[in-house]
Enzyme design. Structure first.
Site, PDB file in Angstrom:
ATOM      1  CD  GLU A  85      -1.626  -2.308   1.675  1.00  0.00           C
ATOM      2  OE1 GLU A  85      -2.554  -3.143   1.929  1.00  0.00           O
ATOM      3  OE2 GLU A  85      -0.479  -2.521   2.135  1.00  0.00           O
ATOM      4  CG  PHE A 106      -9.937  -9.124  11.267  1.00  0.00           C
ATOM      5  CD1 PHE A 106      -8.868  -9.465  12.032  1.00  0.00           C
ATOM      6  CD2 PHE A 106     -10.355  -8.989  10.013  1.00  0.00           C
ATOM      7  CE1 PHE A 106      -7.965  -9.930  11.193  1.00  0.00           C
ATOM      8  CE2 PHE A 106      -9.167  -9.499   9.286  1.00  0.00           C
ATOM      9  CZ  PHE A 106      -8.093 -10.047   9.747  1.00  0.00           C
ATOM     10  CD  GLN A 107      -7.656  -6.802   7.774  1.00  0.00           C
ATOM     11  OE1 GLN A 107      -8.489  -6.528   6.906  1.00  0.00           O
ATOM     12  NE2 GLN A 107      -6.363  -7.335   7.365  1.00  0.00           N
ATOM     13  CE  LYS A 156     -17.272  -6.482   3.131  1.00  0.00           C
ATOM     14  NZ  LYS A 156     -16.493  -7.769   3.488  1.00  0.00           N
ATOM     15  CG  MET A 174      22.583  12.693   3.608  1.00  0.00           C
ATOM     16  SD  MET A 174      23.874  13.677   2.822  1.00  0.00           S
ATOM     17  CE  MET A 174      22.855  13.898   0.963  1.00  0.00           C
TER      18      MET A 174
END
Length: 594
Positions: A81, A143-144, A193, A504
């Site tokens: 993602e 969940f999630q 959802k 760096m």
């Protein structure tokens, strides 16, 4: 403004600006009315002409993906993602309109956060659509589940928890409009959802910003006239062009103003490409790793016309030593940026292109700055961006960047990660066109380059090369997106400037921490050319100078993604350098000057 962007409406008209797109909008509404919240989400994207979306599937976002299945919008499935958000960000930079990324709830949404924060820091137009658990489960640690709007509120221009299937399409349209109106930035719509599964017959209307959202286009005429008089009286004027020049499509107005009045031009890192660096007035990039002559011009100017810059610390160094003799004319569309870091004697709030047109009309005679221009040319001679290539030392990274530049067109797009390789790309690539430099500036996100190349490739014209310059440490963070480039048959050339360090960090450790290389040195690195072959890309390796031109030519000629593992001098450093918080006029050209 592109045709697609032109379909977004302003708060006072309520209709699409483009009649053809208005007709297409009506056709979509009558031909296939929406039946679910998810279909309304996709219809809203179709209404504004979205062509690509970048994302990763998952549970809570599945209804939206099911609706996407029947759409002409092309979805690019990314490996992670974070890669989706960077690809959408880069797409927006190159295309000039919001890129779109999607993710599911919980870890999918939180994985987007780095890319959203990156776009926020750099004012890049982007819209993120995230799945969410059903509304009845919100707050129950389902969940999630994550409070996505709460997590992203500090790093978005606007975000919305969409709770009604009848308005969810309009929520998405509004987010798209906001992302690219006024000062661009990322927006987010969180999609429960049950909302996207629910039935609705509400057709999303044209995308519009809220009635309360106002953008000042023209600067105050009195301040414009006062600024014009200051420019006319200037003896040592410069223009400082930031990323806002490119985002506001004001590069033509800025170029015309500088050339008409023979004013030397300095750019910030996000402003690369706003002014052609091969022009005699170009002083190139200023700041921590800017050219010596750009920093000298800033330090000694008496009048600065700063356009679309937020005067960040990497540009200014110490605030008290920045342009100490200058009166500042600051042009910015966001009034919050005026005098935030550097006091502006002449605050010009408005659209960059519009304000430059106002200034062009108000300035009746050019400043008398012949001696100043000669001084700027002298600084170019005194502090050239030169480097040595001893035969008994390893390959210099500057040589590789210049060879890449020479082998590609002026319209080639360069993406990078963050680190030494990013600075070498800034310094040794000659940028002449806007929207050809795609990098992470304010947030400094390592790993940005590879997924950004995916988004840039899909936004670019077919005849534009896309070159991704990465460091080994940066590339290791997101190289999985090479799989996407292979799967999608994207013609991208990746060049890894491989010094087996987080370069760096190592440079700073040598300069400021007595050479203690704590967690910056790789004792082993993958063979990136071999790894590329395992992904299905074409792999190349460079070790010697006489291999550079031929290898670059072969990689560019390959029709598909290629990776060049360029083994460079591990001790190569980036100079000039202004220590953090230092005086731009006291830049170091070597470590012993720090």
């Amino acid at each position: 403004m592109s045709e697609r962007a032109a379909s977004v409406t302003s708060p006072d008209d309520g209709e699409p600006h483009d009649e053809r797109e208005a007709h297409e909008y009506e056709e979509r509404a009558t031909a296939s009315p929406v039946t679910t919240g998810a279909e309304a989400v996709i219809r809203a994207l179709e209404n504004v002409g979205v062509e690509y979306a970048f994302g990763v599937q998952g549970g809570a976002i599945m209804p939206v993906y099911d609706a996407l299945y029947h759409s002409d919008i092309e979805h690019v499935t990314m490996a992670h993602e974070q890669g989706a958000s960077h690809a959408a960000d880069a797409y927006g930079i190159v295309a000039g309109e919001p890129g779109v990324c999607l993710a599911t709830s919980g870890p999918g949404a939180t994985n987007l956060v780095t890319g959203i924060a990156d776009a926020d820091m750099d004012s890049d137009p982007m819209i993120a659509l995230t799945g969410q658990v059903p509304t009845g489960m919100v707050g129950n640690d389902a969940f999630q589940e994550t409070d996505t709007t709460g997590v992203t509120k500090p790093v978005t221009k606007a975000n919305t928890f969409s709770s009604n299937p009848d308005t969810v399409g309009d929520d998405v349209g509004e987010a798209f409009a906001l992302a690219n109106t006024g000062r661009p930035g990322p927006t987010l719509v969180d999609l429960p959802k049950d909302v996207t599964l629910a039935e609705t017959d509400s057709q999303p209307g044209p995308a519009r910003v809220p009635d309360t959202y106002e953008v000042q286009e023209r600067a105050d005429d009195d301040v414009v006239r006062a600024a014009a008089r200051r420019i006319e009286a200037a003896e040592r004027p410069i223009m400082l062009l930031g990323g806002g020049v490119i985002k506001g499509d004001a590069h033509e107005e800025c170029r015309a103003f500088a050339i008409d009045h023979e004013i030397p031009v300095v750019t910030t890192m996000p402003g690369l490409g706003a002014f052609p660096e091969d022009h005699e007035l170009a002083m190139e990039m200023a700041g921590m790793h800017g050219t010596g002559y750009a920093n000298m011009a800033i330090t000694h100017c008496d009048t600065m016309v700063a356009v679309g810059t937020r005067f960040d610390d990497r540009l200014t160094g110490g605030i008290e030593t920045f342009a100490p003799d200058a009166e500042i004319i600051h042009v910015d569309i966001d009034p919050a940026e005026i005098s935030k870091n550097i006091h502006a004697e002449y605050p010009l709030v408005g659209d960059a292109a519009t304000v430059l047109e106002q200034l062009a009309e108000a300035v009746t005679e050019s400043p008398k700055a012949t001696k100043w221009r000669a001084q700027c040319q002298q600084w170019k001679s005194e502090y050239p961006m030169a480097y040595q290539t001893p035969e008994d030392e390893p390959l210099k990274p500057e040589f590789v960047v210049e060879a890449l530049d020479a082998a590609t067109s002026d319209r080639a797009i360069v993406t990078t990660g963050v680190g030494q390789h990013q600075m070498w790309a800034c310094q040794y690539w000659t940028f002449t066109e806007p929207r050809t430099w795609v990098s992470s500036h304010g947030l400094g996100t390592m790993g940005y380059g590879m997924p950004a190349a995916v988004g840039a490739r899909l936004a670019a014209d077919d005849d534009q090369e896309v070159i991704c310059i990465e460091g080994d440490g940066s590339f290791l963070m997101t190289l999985q997106e090479l799989a996407v480039a292979v799967r999608e048959h994207l013609d991208i050339t990746v060049v890894v400037l491989n010094n087996e360090y987080i370069g760096m960090v190592r440079q700073w450790q040598d300069a400021f921490f007595d050479g203690r290389h704590s967690a910056s040195e790789y004792h082993w690195c993958p063979e990136f050319d071999t790894l590329a072959e395992a992904f299905g890309a074409k792999g190349f390796r460079i070790d010697e100078y006489d291999e550079v031109a031929e290898t670059i030519e072969a990689a560019l000629a390959y029709d598909g993604p290629s990776v060049i593992d360029a083994h460079i001098d591990p001790r190569a450093n980036v100079y000039p350098m202004v220590p953090s918080g230092g005086d731009n006029g006291q830049f170091a050209l070597s470590e012993d000057q720090l």
